[in-house]
Motif scaffolding. Structure first.
Motif, short mmCIF file in Angstrom:
data_model
loop_
_atom_site.label_atom_id
_atom_site.label_comp_id
_atom_site.label_asym_id
_atom_site.label_seq_id
_atom_site.Cartn_x
_atom_site.Cartn_y
_atom_site.Cartn_z
N ARG A 204 -2.38 5.37 7.62
CA ARG A 204 -2.96 4.04 7.63
C ARG A 204 -4.27 4.03 6.85
N THR A 205 -4.53 2.94 6.13
CA THR A 205 -5.85 2.81 5.52
C THR A 205 -6.86 2.52 6.61
N LEU A 206 -8.14 2.72 6.30
CA LEU A 206 -9.17 2.43 7.30
C LEU A 206 -9.14 0.97 7.70
N GLU A 207 -8.79 0.08 6.74
CA GLU A 207 -8.74 -1.33 7.03
C GLU A 207 -7.53 -1.70 7.89
N GLU A 208 -6.47 -0.90 7.84
CA GLU A 208 -5.27 -1.17 8.62
C GLU A 208 -5.40 -0.74 10.08
N MET A 209 -6.48 -0.07 10.45
CA MET A 209 -6.66 0.34 11.83
C MET A 209 -6.76 -0.87 12.77
N ASP A 210 -7.15 -2.04 12.24
CA ASP A 210 -7.16 -3.24 13.07
C ASP A 210 -5.76 -3.52 13.61
N GLU A 211 -4.75 -3.25 12.78
CA GLU A 211 -3.38 -3.45 13.21
C GLU A 211 -2.98 -2.44 14.28
N ARG B 160 0.84 -1.20 0.00
CA ARG B 160 0.00 0.00 0.00
C ARG B 160 0.88 1.26 0.00
N LEU B 161 1.95 1.23 0.80
CA LEU B 161 2.85 2.37 0.87
C LEU B 161 3.54 2.61 -0.48
N ARG B 162 3.89 1.53 -1.16
CA ARG B 162 4.54 1.65 -2.47
C ARG B 162 3.59 2.28 -3.49
N LEU B 163 2.30 1.97 -3.39
CA LEU B 163 1.34 2.46 -4.35
C LEU B 163 0.76 3.82 -3.99
N ALA B 164 0.97 4.22 -2.74
CA ALA B 164 0.34 5.45 -2.25
C ALA B 164 0.89 6.67 -2.99
N GLY B 165 0.04 7.66 -3.14
CA GLY B 165 0.43 8.91 -3.78
C GLY B 165 1.05 9.86 -2.77
N PRO B 166 1.37 11.08 -3.20
CA PRO B 166 1.98 12.08 -2.31
C PRO B 166 0.98 12.60 -1.28
N ARG B 167 1.51 13.23 -0.24
CA ARG B 167 0.68 13.85 0.78
C ARG B 167 0.69 15.36 0.60
N GLY B 168 -0.03 16.05 1.48
CA GLY B 168 -0.02 17.51 1.47
C GLY B 168 -0.62 18.09 0.20
N ILE B 169 -0.11 19.24 -0.22
CA ILE B 169 -0.63 19.95 -1.40
C ILE B 169 -0.56 19.07 -2.64
N ARG B 170 0.57 18.37 -2.84
CA ARG B 170 0.72 17.54 -4.03
C ARG B 170 -0.31 16.41 -4.03
N GLY B 171 -0.60 15.87 -2.85
CA GLY B 171 -1.61 14.82 -2.77
C GLY B 171 -3.00 15.33 -3.09
N ILE B 172 -3.32 16.54 -2.63
CA ILE B 172 -4.62 17.14 -2.93
C ILE B 172 -4.76 17.39 -4.43
N VAL B 173 -3.69 17.91 -5.06
CA VAL B 173 -3.72 18.17 -6.50
C VAL B 173 -3.87 16.86 -7.27
N ALA B 174 -3.13 15.82 -6.84
CA ALA B 174 -3.19 14.53 -7.52
C ALA B 174 -4.56 13.88 -7.40
N PRO C 262 -8.27 8.37 -0.13
CA PRO C 262 -7.09 7.51 0.01
C PRO C 262 -6.37 7.86 1.31
N ALA C 263 -5.65 6.90 1.87
CA ALA C 263 -5.05 7.09 3.20
C ALA C 263 -4.13 8.31 3.25
N GLU C 264 -3.40 8.58 2.15
CA GLU C 264 -2.38 9.62 2.19
C GLU C 264 -2.96 11.04 2.29
N ILE C 265 -4.25 11.24 1.97
CA ILE C 265 -4.84 12.59 2.13
C ILE C 265 -6.14 12.53 2.93
#
Length: 565
Positions: free
Chosen positions: A507-514, A18-32, A162-165
């Motif tokens: 974390r994704t919503l599903e990863e909160m179990d962890e 999931r981390l490998r596939l995740a997009g950027p955070r912050g402003i870049r994540g919002i734009v993406a 998505p988890a990153e934003i």
């Protein structure tokens, strides 16, 4: 790679993918993710409606025409004024609690429409006010709608994001709330001059601010019908193909790309887990009748208190909202004109103008949270904000203790106290305002998420009610001690978050179990069952299975039966 006992290896492998596939955070994540961001901005009109109502009522309470129409004694008496203010929070508490079941039954979008309808009815009753009973009844009904919106908007935004934003999108709720407060303050300041500020003031001075709030509510209600449905809700009602297509649409990717397939499988795995849990615990309620659905909903609420793993999450949601409200933020928002008069500002116009600055600084302070909270994390922001608010409270208390009763001789001291009120609002704006709602929207699993968030939201409103009821009398009797009281709560909130609340950033919503797992028998068995589901769905395969290969999987005796992956 086979699943390991206790769920240690697979969650890490899935998280790494999931981390490998995740997009950027912050402003870049919002734009993406501009499409999802635009959807979340529109849904956050629910926050604007809520915030406008908060800011508006404090303004009209200070208007002479409103006092004459309703009843002067209801405004001058601190307890009666507290009840007029707080009755909305009582209605919102009921609305938020009931909405957990309604949101699961009707879906997130239709639930918004119901809340808007109820809200508009309440506003109409208030606009027809001839006595305090109209305001009490209208604000209670309005509260039912506001409470529903306060719960459904962060739920909807969290389930789309998505988890990153996700933090940024849920924080939009608070940004919209502060925008509503800011707009209400300045509308109230402007309409205060209709017919003059004295005895000749027109009823339009308070009717215009009350009626304006219908417009954004109706826009939200109509527009939500054109928004995508929550993919997680679609999965929860068995509409798996629609879930897959919605995920692909909002991620702007093909349904068989790795990112879309992984998110779909995570949602599916959580749904399988929740279904198995329901079959195991409540086999007598699996016939999908109205009675069985109602009883399952009842037991879902009960499990939030009886299951050790869910109780951890429930306590976090309840206590984070308790501390949020007892920072004293709504004491400032509801009673700002009266507070500023107590701090030496004379004249209704001056105190209303100072209240308008509260709205502006709070709105501006919330913007950084939308941009940076997914980079900084939830805990550092909450702790820093609580310490900042505590310092402001203690400084205001010290100044008030020194100059109370002689403000006319110490104008500068009064303005210093006002500035620290504004700084207090800044610290709340970037921290506990958005971050508390983000944590509550994140921590619950799919099967009880709507109900869990409704309990968190109801804690917000119940404590909001208590603050609104208590503040007027506290300011009248405790005076500067009121600020010491709220300051100590801020210190307690910082301590609680630092030592108890887990970090949920990224974390994704599903990863909160962890995140919330424990070493008890129940928690360990739950993780082992989730390991098996991940294994069955092929989620740790080097190449993920096709999403459509697992659509339509059914459950037999608590186990998943699906095509070979």
């Amino acid at each position: 790679m086979a699943p390991t006992a206790g769920g240690d290896a697979i969650p890490n492998q899935i998280s790494s993918r999931r981390l490998r596939l995740a997009g950027p955070r912050g402003i870049r994540g919002i734009v993406a993710n501009s499409q999802i961001f635009a959807i979340a901005v529109f849904a956050s009109l629910g926050g604007l409606v809520y915030g406008y109502n908060q800011g508006m009522f404090g303004q009209i309470l200070n208007m002479s025409s409103f006092a004459k129409t309703v009843h002067p004694e209801s405004i001058s008496n601190p307890t009666a004024r507290g009840l007029l203010t707080a009755i909305l929070e009582l209605g919102a508490w009921v609305g938020a609690m009931a909405n957990g079941y309604i949101a699961d039954k009707l879906g997130r979008k239709l639930c918004v429409d119901v809340a808007v309808f109820v809200f508009v009815i309440g506003v109409i009753v208030q606009a027809c006010a001839k006595a305090p009973s109209y305001i009490l009844g209208g604000r209670f009904i309005t509260g039912l709608g506001v409470g529903s919106l306060s719960m459904i908007v962060p739920l909807y935004n969290a389930e789309l994001a998505p988890a990153e934003i996700r933090g940024a999108l849920v924080a939009l709720q608070q940004l919209s709330i502060t925008a509503g407060i800011m707009i209400a303050y300045w509308i109230g300041y402007g309409t205060n001059f209709i017919g003059g500020t004295g005895d000749g003031q027109s009823n339009a001075a308070w009717l215009v601010p009350i009626c304006i709030q219908i417009a954004p509510a109706l826009i939200l209600g109509v527009g939500m019908n054109f928004m995508p449905q929550s993919p997680r809700w679609l999965m929860s009602v068995g509409r798996e193909e629609e879930c897959l297509q919605t995920v692909a649409h909002i991620r702007r990717a093909d349904a068989e790309t790795e990112l879309v397939v992984l998110e779909f499988l995570e949602i599916k795995a959580q749904r399988v887990f929740d279904t198995e849990t329901s079959q195991r615990l409540f086999p007598q309620y699996q016939d999908h009748s109205f009675k069985s659905d109602f009883m399952l909903g009842f037991h879902a609420y009960a499990r939030l208190l009886t299951s050790p793993t869910l109780l951890k999450r429930t306590l976090v949601a309840v206590l984070i909202m308790l501390f949020q409200q007892w920072t004293g933020i709504n004491a400032v928002l509801y009673y700002a004109p009266f507070i500023f008069q107590d701090l030496g500002l004379t004249g209704n116009s001056v105190s209303l103008l100072a209240s308008g600055v509260v709205g502006v600084v709070m709105f501006l302070a919330t913007i950084p949270a939308v941009i940076y909270i997914d980079n900084l994390g939830r805990k550092p922001v909450l702790v820093c904000g609580a310490i900042g608010m505590a310092i402001c409270h203690f400084v205001i208390a010290g100044i008030s203790a020194s100059f109370d009763g002689v403000w006319d001789q110490h104008k500068a001291a009064g303005w210093v106290a006002v500035v620290f009120v504004w700084l207090f609002v800044v610290h709340f704006g970037y921290s506990w305002g958005p971050a508390a709602w983000i944590v509550v929207a994140e921590v619950f699993p799919l099967g009880v998420r709507a109900k869990g968030i409704s309990i968190g939201a109801s804690s917000n409103w119940l404590n909001n009610f208590a603050v609104a009821m208590a503040t007027s009398d506290m300011l009248a009797t405790m005076k500067y001690g009121t600020y010491i009281f709220f300051g100590l709560f801020c210190v307690s909130g910082a301590t609680y978050v630092y030592f108890i609340v887990p970090e949920t950033k990224g974390r994704t919503l599903e990863e909160m179990d962890e995140v919330f797992h424990d070493d008890s028998g129940e928690g360990r068995k739950d993780l082992e069952r989730m390991d098996k589901i991940w294994h069955d769905l092929g989620m740790f395969n080097e190449v993920l299975p096709s999403a459509r290969d697992v659509i339509g999987s059914n459950y037999e005796k608590g186990s998943i039966a699906h095509t070979e992956v």
